[in-house]
Design a protein around this motif. Structure first.
Motif, PDB file in Angstrom:
ATOM      1  N   LEU A  59      69.994  31.335  91.474  1.00 36.78           N
ATOM      2  CA  LEU A  59      71.280  32.155  91.107  1.00 36.78           C
ATOM      3  C   LEU A  59      71.484  32.437  89.545  1.00 36.78           C
ATOM      4  N   LEU A  60      71.039  31.383  88.731  1.00 37.25           N
ATOM      5  CA  LEU A  60      71.055  31.574  87.250  1.00 37.25           C
ATOM      6  C   LEU A  60      69.838  32.702  86.792  1.00 37.25           C
ATOM      7  N   LEU A  61      69.108  32.687  87.557  1.00 40.27           N
ATOM      8  CA  LEU A  61      67.789  33.830  87.099  1.00 40.27           C
ATOM      9  C   LEU A  61      68.326  35.072  87.502  1.00 40.27           C
ATOM     10  N   LEU A  62      69.107  35.133  88.693  1.00 45.32           N
ATOM     11  CA  LEU A  62      69.649  36.405  88.904  1.00 45.32           C
ATOM     12  C   LEU A  62      70.680  36.774  87.880  1.00 45.32           C
ATOM     13  N   VAL A  63      71.486  35.793  87.248  1.00 44.69           N
ATOM     14  CA  VAL A  63      72.304  36.087  86.244  1.00 44.69           C
ATOM     15  C   VAL A  63      71.728  36.482  84.983  1.00 44.69           C
ATOM     16  N   GLU A  64      70.753  35.971  84.699  1.00 39.69           N
ATOM     17  CA  GLU A  64      69.621  36.322  83.487  1.00 39.69           C
ATOM     18  C   GLU A  64      69.350  37.759  83.667  1.00 39.69           C
ATOM     19  N   LYS A  65      68.732  38.163  84.956  1.00 39.26           N
ATOM     20  CA  LYS A  65      68.216  39.439  85.210  1.00 39.26           C
ATOM     21  C   LYS A  65      69.419  40.570  84.910  1.00 39.26           C
ATOM     22  N   LYS A  66      70.689  40.019  85.584  1.00 36.17           N
ATOM     23  CA  LYS A  66      71.601  40.988  85.234  1.00 36.17           C
ATOM     24  C   LYS A  66      72.131  41.306  83.864  1.00 36.17           C
ATOM     25  N   MET A  67      72.069  40.020  83.188  1.00 39.39           N
ATOM     26  CA  MET A  67      72.375  40.009  81.430  1.00 39.39           C
ATOM     27  C   MET A  67      71.327  41.039  80.660  1.00 39.39           C
ATOM     28  N   ASP A  68      70.089  41.047  81.327  1.00 40.34           N
ATOM     29  CA  ASP A  68      69.081  41.821  80.702  1.00 40.34           C
ATOM     30  C   ASP A  68      69.279  43.281  80.849  1.00 40.34           C
ATOM     31  N   GLY A  69      70.105  43.555  81.888  1.00 32.42           N
ATOM     32  CA  GLY A  69      70.433  44.859  82.056  1.00 32.42           C
ATOM     33  C   GLY A  69      69.270  45.929  82.615  1.00 32.42           C
ATOM     34  N   ASP A  70      69.439  47.237  82.784  1.00 35.55           N
ATOM     35  CA  ASP A  70      68.439  47.960  83.400  1.00 35.55           C
ATOM     36  C   ASP A  70      67.495  48.172  82.191  1.00 35.55           C
ATOM     37  N   ALA A  71      66.422  48.506  82.506  1.00 31.06           N
ATOM     38  CA  ALA A  71      65.192  48.845  81.636  1.00 31.06           C
ATOM     39  C   ALA A  71      65.422  50.160  80.906  1.00 31.06           C
ATOM     40  N   ASN A  72      66.169  51.083  81.711  1.00 32.69           N
ATOM     41  CA  ASN A  72      66.455  52.363  81.424  1.00 32.69           C
ATOM     42  C   ASN A  72      67.797  52.726  81.563  1.00 32.69           C
ATOM     43  N   TYR A  73      68.298  53.655  80.945  1.00 31.08           N
ATOM     44  CA  TYR A  73      69.345  54.388  80.773  1.00 31.08           C
ATOM     45  C   TYR A  73      69.812  55.642  81.342  1.00 31.08           C
ATOM     46  N   GLU A  74      70.797  56.153  81.605  1.00 29.11           N
ATOM     47  CA  GLU A  74      71.149  57.513  81.850  1.00 29.11           C
ATOM     48  C   GLU A  74      71.444  58.205  80.822  1.00 29.11           C
ATOM     49  N   LEU A  75      70.669  59.490  80.567  1.00 28.14           N
ATOM     50  CA  LEU A  75      71.483  60.281  79.548  1.00 28.14           C
ATOM     51  C   LEU A  75      72.785  60.761  80.060  1.00 28.14           C
ATOM     52  N   VAL A  76      73.640  61.133  79.210  1.00 26.04           N
ATOM     53  CA  VAL A  76      75.054  61.522  79.371  1.00 26.04           C
ATOM     54  C   VAL A  76      75.033  62.993  79.507  1.00 26.04           C
ATOM     55  N   ASP A  77      75.811  63.546  80.281  1.00 26.16           N
ATOM     56  CA  ASP A  77      75.668  64.841  80.431  1.00 26.16           C
ATOM     57  C   ASP A  77      77.022  65.398  79.476  1.00 26.16           C
ATOM     58  N   THR A  78      76.274  65.895  78.187  1.00 25.77           N
ATOM     59  CA  THR A  78      77.123  66.140  77.396  1.00 25.77           C
ATOM     60  C   THR A  78      78.444  66.871  77.749  1.00 25.77           C
ATOM     61  N   MET A  79      78.134  67.971  78.526  1.00 26.31           N
ATOM     62  CA  MET A  79      79.297  68.743  79.106  1.00 26.31           C
ATOM     63  C   MET A  79      80.465  68.155  79.734  1.00 26.31           C
ATOM     64  N   ASP A  80      80.136  66.844  80.139  1.00 29.76           N
ATOM     65  CA  ASP A  80      81.003  66.160  80.949  1.00 29.76           C
ATOM     66  C   ASP A  80      81.911  65.365  80.123  1.00 29.76           C
ATOM     67  N   ILE A  81      81.456  64.976  79.005  1.00 24.49           N
ATOM     68  CA  ILE A  81      82.155  63.994  78.085  1.00 24.49           C
ATOM     69  C   ILE A  81      83.459  64.557  77.864  1.00 24.49           C
ATOM     70  N   GLY A  82      83.562  65.955  77.352  1.00 26.50           N
ATOM     71  CA  GLY A  82      85.078  66.633  77.088  1.00 26.50           C
ATOM     72  C   GLY A  82      85.902  66.143  78.403  1.00 26.50           C
TER      73      GLY A  82
END
Ligand SMILES: Nc1ncnc2c1ncn2[C@@H]1O[C@H](COP(=O)(O)OP(=O)(O)OP(=O)(O)O)[C@@H](O)[C@H]1O
Ligand SMILES: Nc1ncnc2c1ncn2[C@@H]1O[C@H](COP(=O)(O)OP(=O)(O)OP(=O)(O)O)[C@@H](O)[C@H]1O
Ligand SMILES: [Mg+2]
Ligand SMILES: [Mg+2]
Lengths: 244, 267, 273, 267, 244
Positions: B228-251
């Motif tokens: 379980l703790l290893l899972l928590v570690e993985k969760k903490m590390d977060g995604d290796a990648n991120y999503e680009l934000v659709d700039t149109m959407d920010i508004g």
């Protein structure tokens, strides 16, 4: 509004700053130029009290902030800083980096903070990367986030430590125009820079440092047009040869 | 069939059938004390670790503040050294029986159990947290200070989240240590898994058989928790990648935020 | 939680101070390991009249529990069995957290300095255990044990008094519990352990390859005074009221009573099923 | 004077006078086992921690190498989980008595003691080392790889020296845990400090007095060791400042080096 | 000697490099210019296999080094790299930083390694700081040590990621002259840079990257004199306006 007098700093036996004296008025854009290792970063860090000055005084609105009674965090909230190596918070996304100070220090409402964070990030072209972590960014992207983070705090004085070192010429242009805008709005800036063009064209005042002392200071015209000191002449030689 | 005619496996089955419920209850007790005390101990450890790393500013802090800080740090240091430095079993006896004998303070055995294990874990965690804090790049602290954060704010928002990530393996170690170390609480009448084992071995003189059973139970508990703790570690590390934000959407997003007055806000 | 132990204080001399009252009946808290058959053990049900263990769903029974029940009945207490690790039996009774310990403690003059002991509640004999196929299996007396590697339980007369009587014995550090001692013997780490008859009999059931050697009434036996092999019930120093009560109960019993009670305990111990 | 008439302090003095030597011998045993086993355990932990962080390169490593690495990692993982996950006292019994009973392997009690404590410490340290390694800036590994270092070289020269600094507090924790946990070795006839306490308390029924003495001895041992480890940490941090090199002197230095064929060399 | 063909790389859904093709010959000095975030660093890191390429081939002396059978550490020892953020070894002094690779990887004798380390450190003016730890150095000083460390390995190809970003004009001049010397001695270099003057004056070949593709490449004269692509023209606009 900012007055530095007889500032000194040494690390062990190694004297890094020697009797530094200068004054900055509201709205001034002061460029600090000088060789690598001449003490520019150290000076900025002393002004922000990240290094304890070894001697001398730093007056902010007339108050000596080296005085023990000064509330340092409150002072720092008014004096922003963009680090040479960025120091983005690794545990936060780009957006969170620009929000956390506004919410925790300036006590702004989260949604307000979020809006202004996005506004500043847009100015430096980092809007698409709101959700990225610092380790996922390129060098120039990190630098732009660092600038946005400092701007988002809306400080009175901004200390920039080579804010465009990792940027391409186009981006440099955009960041400089943001800085010019801010200067027009009355923000005071101290900018350590190796971009002589910036020092010459944007700043109101130029300080040339060499081996821990201010070798020469004056308006850009004086420094670039008619440097008095031989050292200054030598330092500017290459720039003047190649780029002017 | 009498136990003397059984082979090893048959004896294990016999023990399970006869004392299975006792083993499980013991395991429950063990797990409950270990989990709760590790959680409390981590909290203590964080507070102590943070206080111990508050820098003393010879110049700026008033003599009173410096004095106070010094005293607090000394007390915490003494706490850490005292509880790390002495066996938990003796601490339990002193706290449960000693307090009763000398000051007529009668702690319940459960309160005593949680107290003893928590403050012990806290003492160890304080050191782990110190290690976690020194391993975070000092630039992070400078970045936090530069935007006006106080030491505590910087710790809470910037340094500790990164330190915690670094000491997660250590928190796992501590939890597992606690799962096993609660066995000393048998001196204050807590019937944990190991005490059940001792009782069974003492009733049937089947040490190895009972030991095999409790080892299996211990292993199950520790494997599950470390997984379980290893899972928590993985969760903490977060995604290796991120999503680009659709700039149109920010508004649009901004507008929505304004309307909902802060739903989906961050930070 | 411990049931309102609030006033269970140390002023033991003061009458029934160390006994709680629930309802009209005072509670007698008796501590033991519940892990030393046939003296005391833990079982999952109340068969044979086992007593619930305080703060647990298990039950305790055995010779010590039978004795505790008898004492509580006769003195009008409600019995509460507190299951405790061997190490903390003494601090528990000294601090008044429990009223007495009935756990096969030997009465020694040194211990009498720190707690009060009742009159003996069992007279334990001394026997030896060896491996059936080992070199000592045919020993006819303790002189045949010469040079043996041996051990026994910590803090017992068997370890402190008996083992040194073996010539050239290689006495290993004491074992903390009977099961541990038997593991040492069974694994071949030690040739011989000395213990009492009830423990030895139980051991022979669990480990069929052990042999029980009893030299009682021969010349070649361990020399122990009657006093030394007695086991007693310990109470807090100065708690004369409880001590007198216990002694008055014990006074009504004979050695044969003890032995038949022990035989019953042995017959119902978990191993005998 | 009889011991029943003594007060607490007098009893302590009496015990010290009567059993002082035994206490000291016990403390010596405790310290010897703890020190040696912590050292060995740290070594084991480093090896396991390093192997466990070897990255698997799906593409570049041959199937055989990947298979081998996987098996080795699984074995190490099993080792860590098994020894972390079960009580040391049971392990000691199985290793000392169990091996003897089942396979006629008779380990000496001292070898068994060192073995049990070392492999336990190793299992815990493996996790601590993992934590230490993940807390080092990944850029350090990249820098090392970029100049052509293999994973092991990079670990040895660059990552571990920094990781060790970060987990020094943890090594201290482990040493202190071991100083106390050797007490379970009494099941395999090791007469450590705590066993002496039990013997004294069992003989004289002076639990609190004897416990006070051993607590004092434990505290002394742990205080001294944690003080020493703090000194080591300070030493590792090195000077806050450095000396500028007299550039004129470098030429001379170079010459001297050549003459002495490498005296005073580095790296 | 180095041939990159159809190189691809993405992080998650985010394609960072797209079908990159180019060739470098022995002694070439190739400048890579482009906007912040256009994938320049990622490309260098792929060439050094610090990032696993997502597709395509990288040939070094005709051998595809993305091939599983290649001995990567040995390849990396021949291809030096100066990182954008330096990555100096924090546990070593400046001198040790420059020695360790020579001794452990190139298996040189310690005293030999020490001498050549000092030689390269002297070239970048970092001789006085032999005993300093990285955390005690200024930004430009770190950068110079990083350059010396890479040079000390005496690689066949050197990958520079903005090697002069933290340097003042004077120091830039000195470092560039060191690089020119090396180029003359036949060292091959790939230099990511924002110094257009360098790209124009020193390099033999210029690659302009934009959003993960090579938008344009050619000799400095072609790129700076007569850029074909509109994007290139726009990118170079500011530089050409202000500095030429
Ligand atoms: N580890 C990563 N995970 C996800 N995205 C990444 C990662 N590393 C880089 N990127 C993304 O890849 C793109 C290219 O990055 P790269 O560092 O190659 O840019 P660059 O051309 O070197 O820019 P700069 O001039 O600012 O250094 C950027 O958009 C960046 O956000
Ligand atoms: N923590 C430290 N300990 C010792 N010396 C230091 C420390 N920090 C900086 N120095 C030294 O102080 C001098 C000035 O450093 P500083 O960072 O102010 O230079 P700089 O002008 O910003 O140079 P650059 O343009 O290269 O960033 C350098 O010689 C540096 O080695
Ligand atoms: Mg600087
Ligand atoms: Mg880059």
């Amino acid at each position: 509004m900012l007055q530095v007098s007889h500032l000194q700093k040494s690390f062990g036996n190694h004297a890094v700053l020697n009797d530094i004296d200068f004054e900055v008025c509201k709205g001034d854009v002061v460029s600090i130029i000088g060789a690598s290792g001449s003490g520019k970063s150290t000076m900025l860090r002393c002004i922000n009290l990240l290094e304890e000055p070894g001697g001398g005084a730093i007056l902010f609105h007339g108050q000596d902030i080296t005085d023990p009674k000064v509330n340092v965090p409150a002072y720092r909230a008014k004096v922003g800083m963009v680090f040479q190596n960025f120091n983005l918070f690794n545990n936060m996304t780009v957006l969170e980096n620009c929000i956390v100070g506004q919410v925790k220090v300036a006590k702004k409402k989260p949604e307000e903070a979020r809006e202004s964070a996005i506004r500043y990030l847009r100015q430096v072209g980092m809007e698409p990367f709101l959700n990225a972590k610092p380790r996922q960014l390129s060098g120039g992207q990190k630098q732009r986030v660092a600038i946005a983070r400092a701007l988002a705090m809306e400080p009175e004085v901004l200390l920039f430590d080579e804010p465009t070192s990792a940027l391409d010429p186009q981006m440099v242009g955009e960041v400089l125009s943001v800085m010019e805008d801010l200067a027009k709005q009355g923000l005071t800036m101290l900018v350590v820079t190796h971009e002589m063009a910036f020092a010459r064209d944007v700043s109101t005042h130029v300080i040339y440092m060499s081996e821990g002392v201010i070798e020469e200071e004056g308006t850009p015209e004086q420094i670039f047009g008619a440097p008095k000191s031989d050292k200054t002449k030598e330092f500017l030689a290459r720039f003047r040869n190649t780029s002017i | 069939m009498s136990i003397s005619n059984m082979n090893f496996l048959e004896r294990i089955l016999y023990l399970l059938q006869r004392y299975g419920v006792s083993y499980l209850k013991g395991a429950g007790t063990t797990l409950a004390i270990a989990l709760v005390s590790t959680a409390i101990g981590c909290l203590i450890g964080f507070v102590v670790g943070v206080v111990q790393t508050i820098p003393v500013d010879k110049k700026r802090d008033s003599a009173a503040k410096r004095g106070l800080l010094r005293v607090v740090k000394m007390i915490l240091k003494a706490y850490v050294e005292l509880f790390r430095g002495t066996p938990m079993i003796v601490q339990a006896v002193f706290i449960y029986y000693g307090l009763s004998q000398m000051f007529q303070i009668q702690l319940g055995m459960w309160s005593a159990a949680f107290l003893v294990v928590s403050i012990n874990t806290g003492a160890y965690m304080a050191e782990s947290v110190r290690g976690g804090i020194i391993s975070v790049d000092p630039g992070q602290m400078e970045g936090a200070k530069a935007i006006g954060m106080t030491h505590v704010q910087a710790m809470k928002n910037v340094i500790l989240p990164q330190a915690i990530r670094n000491i997660m393996p250590q928190i796992g170690n501590n939890l597992i240590i606690n799962i096993k170390d609660t066995s000393v609480l048998s001196v204050i009448s807590i019937v944990d898994l190991f005490f059940v084992h001792k009782s069974v071995a003492g009733a049937l003189y089947t040490y190895f058989e009972s030991a095999t059973i409790v080892m299996a139970i211990y292993l199950t508990m520790t494997l599950v928790t470390s997984r379980l703790l290893l899972l928590v570690e993985k969760k903490m590390d977060g995604d290796a990648n991120y999503e680009l934000v659709d700039t149109m959407d920010i508004g649009n997003q901004l507008r929505t935020i304004r309307e909902n007055d802060g739903e989906g806000r961050r930070g | 939680e411990e049931p309102a132990a609030a006033d269970t204080k140390t002023e033991a001399a003061e009458d029934t101070a160390s006994a709680d009252t629930t309802g009209d009946k005072k509670v007698l808290k008796v501590a033991m390991e519940c892990g030393y058959a046939p003296y005391n053990w833990t079982q999952p049900d109340d068969s044979n009249g086992a007593v619930p263990i305080n703060d647990s769903s298990d039950y305790a029974y055995g010779y010590d529990v039978m004795m505790a029940k008898k004492i509580a009945d006769e003195l009008g207490y409600e019995l509460q069995i507190v299951k405790l690790d061997w190490d903390s039996l003494v601090p528990a009774v000294q601090s008044g957290t429990v009223d007495c310990v009935i756990a096969g403690q030997s009465i020694t003059s040194e211990r009498l300095e720190m707690v009060d002991f009742s009159n003996p509640y069992y007279y334990a004999s001394v026997v030896s255990l060896v491996k059936q196929d080992g070199p000592l299996a045919d020993a006819k007396g303790i002189s045949d044990f010469e040079g043996a590697t041996c051990t026994s339980q910590l803090g017992t007369i068997w370890y402190d008094v008996c083992l040194p009587q073996i010539k050239d014995a290689n006495i290993q550090p004491a074992q903390e519990s009977a099961p541990a001692m038997l593991v040492a013997l069974e694994s071949g780490r030690t040739d011989l352990v000395v213990t009492d008859m009830p423990t030895a009999k139980a051991a022979c059931v669990a480990y069929p390859d052990l042999k029980l050697l009893d030299f009682t009434d021969t010349d070649d036996d361990f020399a122990v005074s009657d006093e030394e092999i007695n086991i007693g019930i310990s109470v807090q120093k100065g708690n004369t009221e409880l001590l007198d009560g216990i002694n008055s109960v014990l006074a009504t019993m004979t050695v044969d009573d003890f032995n038949s009670m022990m035989d019953e305990a042995i017959s119902v111990q978990p191993l005998s099923e």
